[in-house]
Design a protein around this motif. Structure first.
Motif, short mmCIF file in Angstrom:
data_model
loop_
_atom_site.label_atom_id
_atom_site.label_comp_id
_atom_site.label_asym_id
_atom_site.label_seq_id
_atom_site.Cartn_x
_atom_site.Cartn_y
_atom_site.Cartn_z
N TRP A 116 0.97 -34.20 101.46
CA TRP A 116 0.86 -35.42 100.67
C TRP A 116 2.11 -35.65 99.85
CZ3 TRP A 116 -4.45 -35.51 97.71
CH2 TRP A 116 -5.49 -35.28 98.62
N ASN A 132 -13.23 -25.51 102.14
CA ASN A 132 -12.36 -26.64 102.43
C ASN A 132 -11.05 -26.14 103.05
OD1 ASN A 132 -12.73 -29.36 102.22
ND2 ASN A 132 -12.89 -29.31 100.00
N PHE A 145 -14.59 -35.27 95.93
CA PHE A 145 -13.37 -34.62 96.43
C PHE A 145 -13.59 -33.15 96.76
CE2 PHE A 145 -12.13 -33.86 91.81
CZ PHE A 145 -12.04 -32.48 91.89
N SER A 146 -14.62 -32.54 96.17
CA SER A 146 -14.78 -31.10 96.41
C SER A 146 -15.70 -30.81 97.58
CB SER A 146 -15.31 -30.42 95.14
OG SER A 146 -16.58 -30.92 94.82
N LYS A 201 0.55 -30.54 95.80
CA LYS A 201 0.50 -31.97 96.09
C LYS A 201 1.67 -32.71 95.47
CE LYS A 201 -4.50 -31.90 96.32
NZ LYS A 201 -5.73 -32.01 95.55
N HIS A 247 -9.08 -28.82 97.95
CA HIS A 247 -9.94 -29.98 97.78
C HIS A 247 -9.10 -31.25 97.87
CE1 HIS A 247 -8.23 -30.06 93.79
NE2 HIS A 247 -8.63 -28.83 93.58
N ARG A 248 -9.78 -32.41 97.80
CA ARG A 248 -9.11 -33.68 98.07
C ARG A 248 -8.82 -34.47 96.81
NH1 ARG A 248 -11.40 -31.81 102.39
NH2 ARG A 248 -11.14 -32.72 104.46
N ALA A 249 -8.67 -33.80 95.69
CA ALA A 249 -8.36 -34.53 94.46
C ALA A 249 -6.97 -35.13 94.54
CB ALA A 249 -8.44 -33.58 93.27
N CYS A 250 -6.77 -36.23 93.80
CA CYS A 250 -5.48 -36.90 93.82
C CYS A 250 -4.42 -36.00 93.17
CB CYS A 250 -5.54 -38.21 93.04
SG CYS A 250 -6.84 -39.31 93.54
N MET A 259 -8.42 -27.76 103.84
CA MET A 259 -7.33 -28.71 103.73
C MET A 259 -6.10 -28.06 103.11
SD MET A 259 -7.68 -32.40 102.15
CE MET A 259 -6.82 -33.76 102.86
#
Lengths: 332, 97
Positions: free
Chosen positions: B33, B26, A81-82, B75, A42-45, B28
């Motif tokens: 990053w 997803n 983000f999910s 990350k 997912h795209r969480a920070c 990704m």
């Protein structure tokens, strides 16, 4: 065999690794057969507390319901983000409606399941603090009042982080956000003291209300499992630090959440039918400065001259929480 | 990728005319990053699994005698290095790795 001394550092965590526990005491996450509801990718920070808290909460709920769970999600970081369409990180039945009505959608799902005779399928609604304390509050209060069979989970990062750190009604006093800048005689959030939604939920007299932080994940799993053992409206409030909005290092997410509990600013307790039944005791209360100083959103309080009055006000909130919930360990 | 106990959600089981449903897992791999890379000291690791519990993206991989980092999804937040009671994880700059 040569004796090798092992040195343990005190990092503040009292979490024991799973390898030292009996299988039935291990956390849900130690189980290779867990559902892994919020998949990685997912795209969480970096260092997102919400991603951690959501995965633990939903995984624990999945285990206690035997993988028969439907989740409704309010708009917010967690949803954005999910699930950028057409992708999803959720491996459970999951619905996103709009910002304010996650509680109403979950109520509808629960009603439909009841009509169709699927009593074993349980419903979870989840949202951030903006969608819970501000925009979705009417729907949420209605859900509590009707005592619908829904567990509502609020991931509280104390502002609208997804849209760029605007103030919400859960923002603590003095915190700098995009809409309450650190200028003027009252820098930072100058309104009120933050809406204390767990106590509002308790005032509804619903079967179960609890708070948790991502620092104590076993406590979080226990509270989700306990909540799923009740029928009726239940509310779980989870403090999830946000490195972007709070301005602390991404590696400090867990430490900040732990400090929030140890200062007393975030009381961790559980309540049944409006009565507090258990609190997480504080071994040694930490002054609020230690919690505030690593966060850039409070940096103006430590500038020149320091705003001792605002810090004292926050300390007063912490002391009041300690008194109100009896957080101090009296055995020491 | 970590072994999945249950298979991924099968998109074909959803009727096409029901409503738009996000069914693509997803894909990704947010490993790029990262500016700081966690490195595990195998001598110090006692497999207490604290890093496993606290990792927000589940990038910790279990090895026979230590826990390693899955660099495809890590990350680089550094929570594991902060919380490790053995100080077995150190963060080194990605450029030097």
């Amino acid at each position: 065999m040569a004796f090798q001394p092992v040195k343990f550092y005190q990092t503040g965590t009292f979490t024991v690794g799973n390898r030292l526990l009996a299988p039935e005491e291990r956390s849900v996450q130690a189980d290779m057969a867990r559902i892994n509801s919020l998949n990685s990718g997912h795209r969480a920070c970096q260092g997102c507390g919400e991603a951690l808290g959501a995965r633990y909460a939903i995984d624990a709920a999945m285990r206690s319901t035997g993988n028969r769970l439907i989740a409704a999600n309010a708009t917010g970081c967690l949803e954005v983000f999910s699930t950028p369409y057409p992708e999803t990180s959720w491996q459970i039945p999951w619905i996103h409606s709009v910002f304010g009505n996650a509680a109403a959608v979950a109520t509808g799902i629960a009603a439909a399941l009841k009509v169709k005779g699927h009593a074993e399928v349980r419903v979870v609604a989840q949202g951030g603090d903006g969608g819970t304390t501000d925009i979705g509050f009417g729907c949420l209060s209605g859900m509590f009042e009707r005592n619908d069979d829904v567990l509502y989970i609020c991931y509280d990062n104390e502002a609208y982080m997804n849209t760029g750190v605007q103030r919400s009604s859960a923002t603590p006093p003095g915190a700098r956000t995009a809409t309450t800048m650190a200028v003027g005689p009252q820098p930072g959030n100058c309104f009120g003291q933050g809406k204390d939604l767990p106590r509002i939920a308790m005032a509804h007299g619903i079967p179960y209300v609890a708070t948790a932080t991502v620092a104590d994940l076993r406590d979080l799993e226990y509270k989700v499992a306990r909540a799923m053992s009740f029928h009726g409206a239940r509310y779980l409030h989870i403090l999830v630090p946000c490195p972007v909005g709070w301005g602390h290092g991404s590696h400090e997410t867990i430490r900040i959440a732990r400090l929030a509990r140890e200062t007393g600013l975030f009381p961790v307790f559980e309540a049944e039918d409006g009565e507090v039944t258990g609190v997480s005791k504080i071994r040694k209360p930490v002054p609020v400065e230690e919690y505030l100083r690593p966060q850039k959103r409070f940096a103006h309080l430590f500038g020149r001259p320091p705003r001792i009055d605002i810090i004292a006000g926050l300390q007063e909130i912490a002391d009041r929480n300690i008194r109100r919930y009896g957080l101090l360990d009296s055995t020491d | 990728m970590k072994p999945q106990a249950r298979p991924m959600f099968d998109a074909r089981s959803v009727p096409g005319d029901l409503c738009p449903i996000a069914t693509v897992p997803n894909p990704m791999r947010p490993g790029d990053w990262r500016s700081m890379r966690p490195v595990v000291d195998r001598q110090k690791c006692v497999k207490c699994a604290v890093c496993w519990l606290y990792c927000p993206v589940q990038c910790i991989v279990e090895k026979p005698a230590w826990f390693d980092i899955g660099y495809a999804t890590c990350k680089g937040c550094g929570i594991c290095a902060q919380e490790c009671p053995q100080r077995a994880i150190s963060m080194i700059p990605e450029a030097a790795a």
